[in-house]
Design a protein around this motif. Structure first.
Motif, PDB file in Angstrom:
ATOM      1  N   LEU A  69       0.840  -1.191   0.000  1.00  0.00           N
ATOM      2  CA  LEU A  69       0.000   0.000   0.000  1.00  0.00           C
ATOM      3  C   LEU A  69       0.879   1.247   0.000  1.00  0.00           C
ATOM      4  O   LEU A  69       1.648   1.468   0.943  1.00  0.00           O
ATOM      5  CB  LEU A  69      -0.905   0.015   1.234  1.00  0.00           C
ATOM      6  CG  LEU A  69      -1.857  -1.184   1.403  1.00  0.00           C
ATOM      7  CD1 LEU A  69      -2.511  -1.142   2.782  1.00  0.00           C
ATOM      8  CD2 LEU A  69      -2.909  -1.179   0.311  1.00  0.00           C
ATOM      9  N   PHE A  70       0.774   2.055  -1.040  1.00  0.00           N
ATOM     10  CA  PHE A  70       1.488   3.328  -1.103  1.00  0.00           C
ATOM     11  C   PHE A  70       0.569   4.427  -0.564  1.00  0.00           C
ATOM     12  O   PHE A  70      -0.601   4.508  -0.946  1.00  0.00           O
ATOM     13  CB  PHE A  70       1.910   3.643  -2.530  1.00  0.00           C
ATOM     14  CG  PHE A  70       3.076   2.813  -3.008  1.00  0.00           C
ATOM     15  CD1 PHE A  70       4.377   3.281  -2.868  1.00  0.00           C
ATOM     16  CD2 PHE A  70       2.868   1.567  -3.582  1.00  0.00           C
ATOM     17  CE1 PHE A  70       5.450   2.524  -3.308  1.00  0.00           C
ATOM     18  CE2 PHE A  70       3.933   0.797  -4.019  1.00  0.00           C
ATOM     19  CZ  PHE A  70       5.241   1.278  -3.887  1.00  0.00           C
ATOM     20  N   ALA A  71       1.116   5.265   0.325  1.00  0.00           N
ATOM     21  CA  ALA A  71       0.301   6.241   1.039  1.00  0.00           C
ATOM     22  C   ALA A  71       0.759   7.660   0.750  1.00  0.00           C
ATOM     23  O   ALA A  71       1.956   7.929   0.582  1.00  0.00           O
ATOM     24  CB  ALA A  71       0.365   5.974   2.547  1.00  0.00           C
ATOM     25  N   GLY A  72      -0.217   8.583   0.705  1.00  0.00           N
ATOM     26  CA  GLY A  72       0.135   9.978   0.515  1.00  0.00           C
ATOM     27  C   GLY A  72      -1.073  10.892   0.585  1.00  0.00           C
ATOM     28  O   GLY A  72      -2.196  10.494   0.277  1.00  0.00           O
ATOM     29  N   ASP A  73      -0.823  12.133   0.987  1.00  0.00           N
ATOM     30  CA  ASP A  73      -1.826  13.189   0.912  1.00  0.00           C
ATOM     31  C   ASP A  73      -1.616  13.980  -0.373  1.00  0.00           C
ATOM     32  O   ASP A  73      -0.499  14.069  -0.899  1.00  0.00           O
ATOM     33  CB  ASP A  73      -1.692  14.136   2.110  1.00  0.00           C
ATOM     34  CG  ASP A  73      -2.301  13.558   3.374  1.00  0.00           C
ATOM     35  OD1 ASP A  73      -3.536  13.406   3.407  1.00  0.00           O
ATOM     36  OD2 ASP A  73      -1.552  13.258   4.323  1.00  0.00           O
ATOM     37  N   HIS A  74      -2.707  14.573  -0.869  1.00  0.00           N
ATOM     38  CA  HIS A  74      -2.664  15.399  -2.072  1.00  0.00           C
ATOM     39  C   HIS A  74      -3.235  16.769  -1.736  1.00  0.00           C
ATOM     40  O   HIS A  74      -4.318  16.868  -1.144  1.00  0.00           O
ATOM     41  CB  HIS A  74      -3.457  14.742  -3.200  1.00  0.00           C
ATOM     42  CG  HIS A  74      -2.834  13.484  -3.705  1.00  0.00           C
ATOM     43  ND1 HIS A  74      -2.120  13.424  -4.884  1.00  0.00           N
ATOM     44  CD2 HIS A  74      -2.788  12.231  -3.178  1.00  0.00           C
ATOM     45  CE1 HIS A  74      -1.665  12.192  -5.070  1.00  0.00           C
ATOM     46  NE2 HIS A  74      -2.067  11.450  -4.044  1.00  0.00           N
ATOM     47  N   GLY A  75      -2.509  17.806  -2.143  1.00  0.00           N
ATOM     48  CA  GLY A  75      -2.950  19.164  -1.841  1.00  0.00           C
ATOM     49  C   GLY A  75      -4.318  19.490  -2.384  1.00  0.00           C
ATOM     50  O   GLY A  75      -5.061  20.296  -1.790  1.00  0.00           O
ATOM     51  N   VAL A  76      -4.708  18.844  -3.489  1.00  0.00           N
ATOM     52  CA  VAL A  76      -6.006  19.121  -4.091  1.00  0.00           C
ATOM     53  C   VAL A  76      -7.156  18.736  -3.171  1.00  0.00           C
ATOM     54  O   VAL A  76      -8.276  19.238  -3.316  1.00  0.00           O
ATOM     55  CB  VAL A  76      -6.115  18.390  -5.455  1.00  0.00           C
ATOM     56  CG1 VAL A  76      -6.294  16.882  -5.251  1.00  0.00           C
ATOM     57  CG2 VAL A  76      -7.244  18.941  -6.299  1.00  0.00           C
ATOM     58  N   ALA A  77      -6.900  17.885  -2.191  1.00  0.00           N
ATOM     59  CA  ALA A  77      -7.954  17.505  -1.241  1.00  0.00           C
ATOM     60  C   ALA A  77      -8.430  18.709  -0.433  1.00  0.00           C
ATOM     61  O   ALA A  77      -9.535  18.699   0.117  1.00  0.00           O
ATOM     62  CB  ALA A  77      -7.468  16.407  -0.305  1.00  0.00           C
TER      63      ALA A  77
END
Length: 374
Positions: A69-77
């Protein structure tokens, strides 16, 4: 890569298709088991695919799968385009690490080990285990509608990190990867990539994501993808630059991971729209790479359907799962394991009499016996 430099063109030479000759050998072996043609449905096709991927006839059982599982936040959220609040991928990661997320619960039921790779989770690195954060590129990816999600240097680091994870899994003996994501805003990035590579409008690829969104959030998401598309289209022929522009660290890493898995001849089951978008970018890098992947599921995400159609991948299941985290792909894993087991253990039978099944006799002998009886 040559001389340590990252040249995506190298993948064209490094990736070979699974052995078609062994696929034919597996088909021939299956024809000698005595079961009617087509009796096992798609399990036959999966068994032949595994034989080619493993370079082994009969097929070896799948005994060491891994959920990655690759994890990350995205600024567009931050535009309220996701059912999860912006910057909360850390909650998804902690839930997975605590064994409480749907994907990890299912993985535990199936006896599958889980690996979480933080690429851009928006929390201090020391709040998560070092083995999770050691490949992290940054805290959250940029807002794709108005800025690049990564610098060129960050994009290369993320891509190389994905390659490194694929090498680590292959070296550890993982014989099948179930690939998923733990992202907030990731489906918006995925939709932008799919729309750019398929030449479609934002409205055609905008879905409601794994967390589910209402109509107003869908409109905001569609607008974000539209604005991201304006930025993506001028660079879509340069896949690494495209990923830096709108993909983010986790999607960039997954693309490198998928390509290196194909180099290392490690089969992968894709989960949902995020993994499919990365696979579509990877296909543009090396057209033979999709031969190493299976589509775990189909659901109502329009970008997922479009990406799978473009890669000619037919989903193994269609339960409508949209939660992400590898759930859809994990549901397909027992089918793949069943196909492997049948291909490995069904005995071959010699001659037509054996093929007719237990208790069958020669019709000529039956006729002679009937005459003798009279």
């Amino acid at each position: 890569m040559r001389d340590g430099s990252l040249n995506l063109d190298d993948f064209e030479d490094l990736i070979e298709r699974p052995d078609s000759g062994l696929r034919r050998d597996a088909e021939d072996r299956r024809s000698r088991t005595g079961l009617p043609s087509g009796a096992l449905g798609r399990l036959d096709e999966l068994g032949e695919w595994l034989a080619a991927a493993q370079a082994s006839v009969p097929v070896r059982p799948v005994v060491n799968p891994r959920l990655v599982l690759f994890a990350g936040d995205h600024g567009v959220a931050g535009l309220d385009v996701s059912g999860h609040p912006a910057g909360t991928a850390a909650r998804l990661v902690r839930s997975a690490l605590d064994g409480e997320s749907p994907g990890v619960v299912l993985a535990r039921r199936l006896g599958v080990e889980v690996r979480v790779v933080d690429m851009a989770v928006d929390c201090p690195a020391d709040e998560l285990p070092p083995e999770v954060t050691r490949h992290r590129v940054r805290r959250s990816s940029g807002r794709l509608d108005v800025e690049d999600t990564l610098t060129a240097e960050e994009a290369e680091r993320a891509f190389r990190a994905g390659m490194a994870v694929a090498d680590e899994e292959a070296d550890a003996g993982t014989d099948l990867v179930v690939l998923g994501d733990l992202s907030v805003g990731g489906t918006t990035a995925a939709g932008t990539l799919v729309a750019a590579l398929c030449g479609t409008d934002a409205s055609v690829v905008t879905g409601r994501g794994g967390a589910g969104i209402d109509d107003l959030a869908w409109m905001r998401k569609c607008a974000a993808i539209r604005d991201g598309l304006r930025r993506a289209r001028p660079v879509q022929s340069d896949q690494l630059r495209l990923l830096a522009t709108v993909g983010g660290a986790d999607l960039t890493a997954m693309t490198g991971f998928l390509l290196q898995c194909a180099v290392r001849r490690t089969p992968v089951i894709l989960d949902g729209v995020v993994t499919a978008a990365c696979a579509l970018v990877a296909q543009r890098v090396a057209f033979r790479a999709p031969d190493w992947w299976l589509a775990g599921q189909g659901n109502e995400e329009p970008a997922l359907r479009k990406a799978l159609d473009r890669m000619a991948l037919e989903p193994l299941t269609g339960h409508g799962v949209a939660v992400g985290g590898g759930v859809g792909a994990l549901l397909a894993l027992p089918l793949v394991q069943a196909a492997a087991q049948l291909s490995a253990e069904l005995p071959e039978r010699d001659g037509d009499a054996d093929a007719a099944g237990p208790g069958a006799t020669d019709p000529a002998e039956d006729a002679d016996a009937a005459l003798d009886a009279t």
